[in-house]
Design a protein around this motif. Structure first.
Motif, short mmCIF file in Angstrom:
data_model
loop_
_atom_site.label_atom_id
_atom_site.label_comp_id
_atom_site.label_asym_id
_atom_site.label_seq_id
_atom_site.Cartn_x
_atom_site.Cartn_y
_atom_site.Cartn_z
N CYS A 106 -11.78 25.46 36.96
CA CYS A 106 -10.59 24.87 36.99
C CYS A 106 -9.94 25.74 38.08
O CYS A 106 -10.29 26.62 38.52
CB CYS A 106 -9.83 25.01 35.63
N TYR A 107 -8.64 25.19 38.23
CA TYR A 107 -7.86 26.05 39.40
C TYR A 107 -6.27 26.01 38.76
O TYR A 107 -5.63 25.04 38.37
CB TYR A 107 -7.58 25.03 40.76
N GLU A 108 -6.01 27.12 38.50
CA GLU A 108 -4.70 27.67 37.66
C GLU A 108 -3.43 27.75 39.09
O GLU A 108 -2.09 27.75 38.32
CB GLU A 108 -4.86 28.79 36.96
N GLY A 109 -3.69 27.70 40.04
CA GLY A 109 -2.63 28.15 41.00
C GLY A 109 -1.58 27.02 40.75
O GLY A 109 -0.39 27.35 41.25
N LEU A 113 -18.30 20.93 36.06
CA LEU A 113 -17.37 19.96 35.28
C LEU A 113 -15.91 20.45 35.71
O LEU A 113 -15.52 21.71 35.45
CB LEU A 113 -17.65 19.66 34.07
N GLU A 114 -15.02 19.66 36.49
CA GLU A 114 -13.69 20.32 36.81
C GLU A 114 -12.85 19.78 35.82
O GLU A 114 -12.72 18.46 35.45
CB GLU A 114 -13.25 20.05 38.18
N ALA A 156 -2.47 27.92 28.47
CA ALA A 156 -2.97 26.60 28.12
C ALA A 156 -3.97 25.91 28.63
O ALA A 156 -4.76 25.55 28.21
CB ALA A 156 -1.62 25.64 28.28
N LEU A 157 -4.05 26.02 29.92
CA LEU A 157 -5.27 25.69 30.58
C LEU A 157 -6.21 26.28 30.28
O LEU A 157 -7.56 25.65 30.23
CB LEU A 157 -4.89 25.77 32.37
N VAL A 158 -6.52 27.61 30.23
CA VAL A 158 -7.45 28.51 29.95
C VAL A 158 -8.09 27.75 28.47
O VAL A 158 -9.49 27.73 28.25
CB VAL A 158 -7.21 30.00 29.81
N ARG A 159 -7.29 27.64 27.83
CA ARG A 159 -7.70 27.22 26.30
C ARG A 159 -8.21 25.68 26.47
O ARG A 159 -9.23 25.27 25.67
CB ARG A 159 -6.54 27.09 25.41
#
Length: 423
Positions: A205-208, A168-169, A224-227
């Motif tokens: 996910c992709y954080e770049g 799941l993205e 924030a994305l990690v959470r």
């Protein structure tokens, strides 16, 4: 899995007068870059920096307790894939089924397609690869009910009983693919778990895309994305939606990969977490964009040094038509320019077998298809026709894709071997 490749006059920058040879035998020719044994321009990989980067990144992953699945799109080189796997990589990452097929030929048996798979031809191709290689496991991304419907429609039309492994993205509003809200993500996860054509292996996910090379900003936005991803994982886990004995959580470009480690080490779920880092550009690093990002990684991690630039494009000064301007035998067909212009890093005067640092102040201001515009102060060191200039690059991916082969060179510039690419 160990197939070699042939170099001959049809290979860019291979000498027209040289006899053909296998890539593995190139070192036996006794060539040296600074002896002008090969034609310019020439992209080369420095073996000492390459070996350092392979070991450094594998050690980083081991120290953090995460697995490493380097993104193969960076190099698309079977030889480099094999080196990454031999160094301890858990698997490899790709963006397309074609790229996956090259990695499987090179020996990869675990792979992530960090992209959506949607068309019949790609689903057919993945099905064939999985059928041909019983020990192969591949996960690809799903981010919508519409995509899942396409997969299920393919399975119905093919009368297939295969359940594809999927991730799941979770995406970022205004940016690339991925579910935008928690509700959307959980709804999709429920549908995947109930599908006869797919099963849910974890979350990606992709954080770049949120990184700006400003450490405070990058840490805040990535956290924030990690959470968000962690919360989605907890809700999916609470509903028993993950199919495997472990839950894969995967992230990690090549710029701020240290900031996603907390996600990859998530605790408190009902099953063990398989945290997978997907950085790719580390293998050759660069002199520009990623070098700047890695300075921030070093500061956050308390490191004195980290990765070393291994990829350079060498060119010859072909003309000095006016004071302050020289033209090099290198252009857009040879070197990356999507993030910034190449960076002069070394100079070897005509006839010399040693290279020193390029004079400070030398810059490349523009590229044509086959020319680089080297600007310099006429009152300082001046390039001469026949001098050799090494250009550092910014963004390895878009330099590798301009070359079908690259020589490997030692620190004394002797040619020890070669790799080839399959873009």
């Amino acid at each position: 899995m160990t197939q070699d490749f042939t170099l001959d006059h049809r290979s860019k920058s291979y000498p027209q007068t040289a006899t053909p040879c296998l890539g593995a035998d190139l070192g036996a020719k006794g060539w040296n870059l600074l002896a002008d044994d090969l034609a310019y321009p020439l992209a080369v990989i420095r073996t000492s920096a390459l070996a350092h980067n392979l070991a450094w990144m594998q050690d980083f992953a081991a120290r953090k307790g995460v697995a490493l699945a380097p993104h193969g799109k960076t190099t698309m080189s079977p030889e480099l894939f094999r080196q990454q796997l031999a160094a301890g990589a858990w698997g490899l990452t790709f963006a397309t089924i074609y790229q996956l097929s090259v990695g499987v030929e090179a020996g990869a048996r675990r792979a992530i397609i960090a992209n959506q798979v949607v068309c019949d031809a790609d689903l057919d191709g993945l099905d064939v690869l999985l059928t041909q290689h019983a020990d192969l496991r591949v996960w690809f991304l799903v981010d919508s009910l519409a995509q899942l419907a396409l997969i299920e429609d393919w399975a119905a039309r093919r009368h297939s009983r295969r359940r594809f492994d999927t991730l799941l993205e979770i995406g970022v509003p205004g940016q690339r693919t991925g579910c935008r809200t928690l509700e959307e993500a959980v709804t999709l996860a429920q549908a995947i778990a109930g599908s006869s054509a797919a099963q849910l292996g974890g979350i990606e996910c992709y954080e770049g895309g949120v990184a700006r090379c400003e450490s405070e900003h990058d840490a805040r936005e990535v956290t924030a994305l990690v959470r968000r991803v962690t919360e989605a994982a907890r809700q999916c886990d609470a509903q028993g939606l993950f199919a495997d004995a472990s839950i894969m959580l995967t992230a990690g470009g090549s710029a701020v990969f240290d900031l996603v480690v907390p996600l990859l080490r998530t605790q408190g779920l009902s099953k063990p977490v398989e945290g997978v880092l997907r950085s790719g550009c580390y293998i050759t690093h660069d002199h520009g964009n990623y070098a700047r990002f890695l300075k921030n990684v070093e500061q956050r991690e308390g490191l004195d040094t980290s990765l070393r630039p291994a990829l350079e494009v060498w060119a010859m000064v072909q003309s000095v038509p006016e004071p302050g301007l020289a033209l090099l035998t290198c252009g857009r067909r040879d070197v990356s320019y999507d993030l910034e212009m190449p960076i002069p890093v070394r100079l070897a005067r005509r006839g010399e077998r040693q290279a020193g640092d390029a004079p400070s102040g030398w810059t490349v201001s523009a590229l044509n298809d086959q020319h680089a515009y080297l600007r310099f102060d006429p009152a300082g060191p001046v390039p001469a026709v026949g001098d050799r200039v090494a250009l550092g690059i910014s963004h390895p991916c878009t330099t590798f894709d301009k070359w079908r082969w690259l020589p490997l060179v030692a620190d004394d510039w002797s040619v020890s071997g070669a790799i080839h690419t399959r873009f």
